[in-house]
Design an enzyme around this catalytic site. Structure first.
Site, PDB file in Angstrom:
ATOM      1  N   ARG A   1       0.384  -5.314  13.314  1.00  0.00           N
ATOM      2  CA  ARG A   1      -0.226  -4.810  14.544  1.00  0.00           C
ATOM      3  C   ARG A   1      -0.457  -5.944  15.542  1.00  0.00           C
ATOM      4  O   ARG A   1      -0.505  -5.713  16.744  1.00  0.00           O
ATOM      5  CB  ARG A   1      -1.519  -4.066  14.217  1.00  0.00           C
ATOM      6  CG  ARG A   1      -1.212  -2.792  13.434  1.00  0.00           C
ATOM      7  CD  ARG A   1      -2.445  -2.056  12.992  1.00  0.00           C
ATOM      8  NE  ARG A   1      -2.096  -0.914  12.152  1.00  0.00           N
ATOM      9  CZ  ARG A   1      -2.964  -0.167  11.513  1.00  0.00           C
ATOM     10  NH1 ARG A   1      -4.262  -0.433  11.615  1.00  0.00           N
ATOM     11  NH2 ARG A   1      -2.566   0.851  10.778  1.00  0.00           N
TER      12      ARG A   1
ATOM     13  N   ARG B   1       0.838  -1.210   0.000  1.00  0.00           N
ATOM     14  CA  ARG B   1       0.000   0.000   0.000  1.00  0.00           C
ATOM     15  C   ARG B   1       0.863   1.247   0.000  1.00  0.00           C
ATOM     16  O   ARG B   1       1.781   1.385   0.799  1.00  0.00           O
ATOM     17  CB  ARG B   1      -0.908   0.001   1.234  1.00  0.00           C
ATOM     18  CG  ARG B   1      -1.852  -1.178   1.236  1.00  0.00           C
ATOM     19  CD  ARG B   1      -2.825  -1.145   2.389  1.00  0.00           C
ATOM     20  NE  ARG B   1      -3.656  -2.341   2.345  1.00  0.00           N
ATOM     21  CZ  ARG B   1      -4.613  -2.624   3.220  1.00  0.00           C
ATOM     22  NH1 ARG B   1      -4.870  -1.775   4.212  1.00  0.00           N
ATOM     23  NH2 ARG B   1      -5.311  -3.719   3.121  1.00  0.00           N
TER      24      ARG B   1
ATOM     25  N   SER C   1     -10.584  -6.104   9.650  1.00  0.00           N
ATOM     26  CA  SER C   1     -11.768  -5.455   9.126  1.00  0.00           C
ATOM     27  C   SER C   1     -12.602  -6.564   8.503  1.00  0.00           C
ATOM     28  O   SER C   1     -12.120  -7.253   7.613  1.00  0.00           O
ATOM     29  CB  SER C   1     -11.333  -4.466   8.041  1.00  0.00           C
ATOM     30  OG  SER C   1     -11.977  -3.251   8.199  1.00  0.00           O
TER      31      SER C   1
ATOM     32  N   ARG D   1       2.113   1.611  10.614  1.00  0.00           N
ATOM     33  CA  ARG D   1       1.646   1.832   9.234  1.00  0.00           C
ATOM     34  C   ARG D   1       2.828   1.679   8.298  1.00  0.00           C
ATOM     35  O   ARG D   1       3.729   2.502   8.279  1.00  0.00           O
ATOM     36  CB  ARG D   1       1.046   3.243   9.114  1.00  0.00           C
ATOM     37  CG  ARG D   1       0.349   3.517   7.796  1.00  0.00           C
ATOM     38  CD  ARG D   1      -0.279   4.908   7.791  1.00  0.00           C
ATOM     39  NE  ARG D   1      -1.363   4.990   8.756  1.00  0.00           N
ATOM     40  CZ  ARG D   1      -2.615   4.587   8.512  1.00  0.00           C
ATOM     41  NH1 ARG D   1      -2.935   4.114   7.331  1.00  0.00           N
ATOM     42  NH2 ARG D   1      -3.535   4.688   9.443  1.00  0.00           N
TER      43      ARG D   1
ATOM     44  N   GLU E   1      -6.343  -1.133  14.961  1.00  0.00           N
ATOM     45  CA  GLU E   1      -7.165  -1.958  14.072  1.00  0.00           C
ATOM     46  C   GLU E   1      -6.325  -3.105  13.497  1.00  0.00           C
ATOM     47  O   GLU E   1      -5.317  -2.869  12.838  1.00  0.00           O
ATOM     48  CB  GLU E   1      -7.696  -1.079  12.934  1.00  0.00           C
ATOM     49  CG  GLU E   1      -8.578  -1.825  11.968  1.00  0.00           C
ATOM     50  CD  GLU E   1      -8.873  -0.994  10.714  1.00  0.00           C
ATOM     51  OE1 GLU E   1      -8.890   0.250  10.816  1.00  0.00           O
ATOM     52  OE2 GLU E   1      -9.072  -1.585   9.646  1.00  0.00           O
TER      53      GLU E   1
END
Length: 423
Positions: A390, A261, A351, A276, A348
């Site tokens: 994470r 990403r 998802s 991130r 997070e």
RNA sequence: GGAGAGGUGGCUGAGUGGUCGAAAGCGGCGGUCUCGAAAACCGUUAACCCCGUAAGGGGUUCCAGGGUUCGAAUCCCUGCCUCUCCGCCA
């Protein structure tokens, strides 16, 4: 993609949904172009009908050795008009498709309405954040000290946001991947797949990353391939342009892949450590299901992801996303947020989304509910199970000891040669 | 990277300019026969779009996109994919 017929029949419903999602699609304009399209199409089809008929006549006349010059001349003219209309139709369909591809999915009725994450609803908590008699260190300190990650050299090799895992850090990564895949395949019934890590434009469009999220993708310079931002993309597209049998559903897949990403627009945010990064590992679940079961399936896939956190003994909470925080293609989504002691906040790690028939329609994947019935679109879901960085943060920070070591969660020990502690 | 062959309906496979959405076989579905089944026989067998309340009518689709032609599965161009051989290579 939304069904143009649905938009035509329910313009207000669609507009309302887009408003709730804080999207910006111009439905009136779309309907206008759709009207133009059908006008041209009707005229074109009448012309073609005439041509088909007369061409048949010509064939018969030729066979009977009659003179067909007049008919041929007339059809020559009709043919030119048809070409013109075809060109117009192509243009307008291209325009309409382009607009439809940018219309977001509508939120499900059970999705709370709200502008952003502040409106998300915390559904439940699991476990307790660990109590420590000392000030917990952030993962980047511990990981560097214990030789698990070499942040400087990772950045040297590829730039900021790229990680070089070393020694037990690299092995922990591999252990987590294997552990998660084993749980999902043996306990939850998923079929393991290992898809391409690069996909073409059509595949990226099928799940909804393109055209809207173009800026977030790594694209190869030959312009035909993209690095996948999640395994959702290749896996959900497995049956694109196919018709499945109803008795094959639900289809359950799980895969490990790296994810790439660009995080354009997120520069300067969460830059420390593993929070991130541009490349990370993830185990992803995908379910292709019958429409009437999909919201129940969403609960299942969410529970499947939670199982991983529970087995790892990591405290977390489950958030139901508000309409404005939903991704482009999702109708309803639960986020799993794990507690990170060193950072003193929730992160997070998963998802879990239901996309309804939005993705299936984009990729033209259908199934036949029963023998002899018309094919319809299945619903698609996916859920991270889990994203690795994470999860690693949470393990390092939550399992740290006062003297800077890390206790290995019991379920991971068999994957780490029996090691009980990282020191 | 070089040379060649090929991509047709759920499958196999015929079809080199005219009534072809496409022969034939297999498979599927329905029926006759049967106590039932098998066999045999008969029938049937796609997706999508537009108009229409419907009945129905029309259109598109033989890998994809262009082109030639009154008319294309069939001819031409481009792309993609598959297979075989050679080279290179984890």
């Amino acid at each position: 993609m939304l069904d143009i017929k649905f938009i035509r029949d329910n313009p207000d419903l669609v507009k309302d949904g887009i408003r709730k999602k804080y999207g910006d699609a111009d439905i009136d304009h779309i309907l206008d172009v759709d009207r133009q399209r059908r006008e041209i199409l009707t005229e074109l089809e009448q012309l073609r009908e005439r041509r088909n008929k007369v061409s048949g006549d010509i064939a018969v006349m030729k066979k009977n050795k009659e003179d067909a010059a007049a008919q041929i001349a007339a059809m020559k003219e009709v043919g030119q008009t048809i070409s013109q209309r075809e060109q117009q139709l192509r243009n307008i369909e291209e325009k309409l498709d382009g607009m439809l591809l940018l219309v977001p999915n509508l939120p499900h009725e059970s999705t709370p309405v709200g502008k952003d994450e502040a409106a998300n609803v915390i559904v439940r908590h699991w476990g307790e954040p660990p109590q420590m008699a000392f000030k917990p260190a952030p993962h980047w300190e511990l990981a560097a000290k214990l030789g698990m990650i070499d942040f400087e050299r990772g950045a040297k090799l590829a730039g900021s946001g790229f990680i070089l895992y070393t020694g037990v850090g690299a092995r922990l990564e591999r252990a987590l991947i294997n552990f998660m895949l084993d749980v999902h395949t043996s306990r939850h019934g998923y079929i393991e797949v290992s898809p391409p890590f690069m996909v073409n434009r059509q595949t990226m469009t099928g799940t909804g990353q393109l055209p809207k999220m173009h800026e977030d993708m790594y694209q190869l310079s030959d312009e035909t391939l993209y690095l996948i931002p999640t395994a959702e993309v290749p896996i959900t597209n497995i049956y694109a342009n196919e018709i499945l049998n109803g008795d094959e559903l639900p289809k359950l897949f799980v895969a490990y892949t790296p994810c790439f990403r660009r995080e354009a627009g997120a520069a300067g945010k969460d830059t420390r450590g593993l929070i991130r990064v541009h490349q990370f590992d993830k185990v992803e679940m995908v379910r292709i299901v019958r429409p009437e079961t999909s919201y129940n399936e969403l609960e299942i896939i969410t529970a499947n992801a939670e199982t991983i956190l529970q087995l790892l003994g990591l405290s977390y909470r489950v958030c139901l996303l508000a309409s404005g925080d939903l991704s482009f293609a999702a109708a309803k989504c639960f986020d799993l947020e794990v507690w990170a002691a060193g950072l003193d906040k929730y992160l997070e790690v998963s998802s879990c989304s239901n996309f309804g028939d939005f993705q299936a329609r984009r990729m033209n994947m259908r199934f036949r509910p029963a023998e002899g019935e018309k094919p319809i679109y299945p619903h698609t879901l996916n859920g991270s199970g889990l994203a690795l960085p994470r999860t690693v943060i949470a393990i390092i920070e939550n399992y740290q000891t006062a003297d800077g070591k890390i206790v290995v969660p019991e379920v991971l020990r068999p994957y780490l040669g029996g090691a009980e502690i990282i020191e």
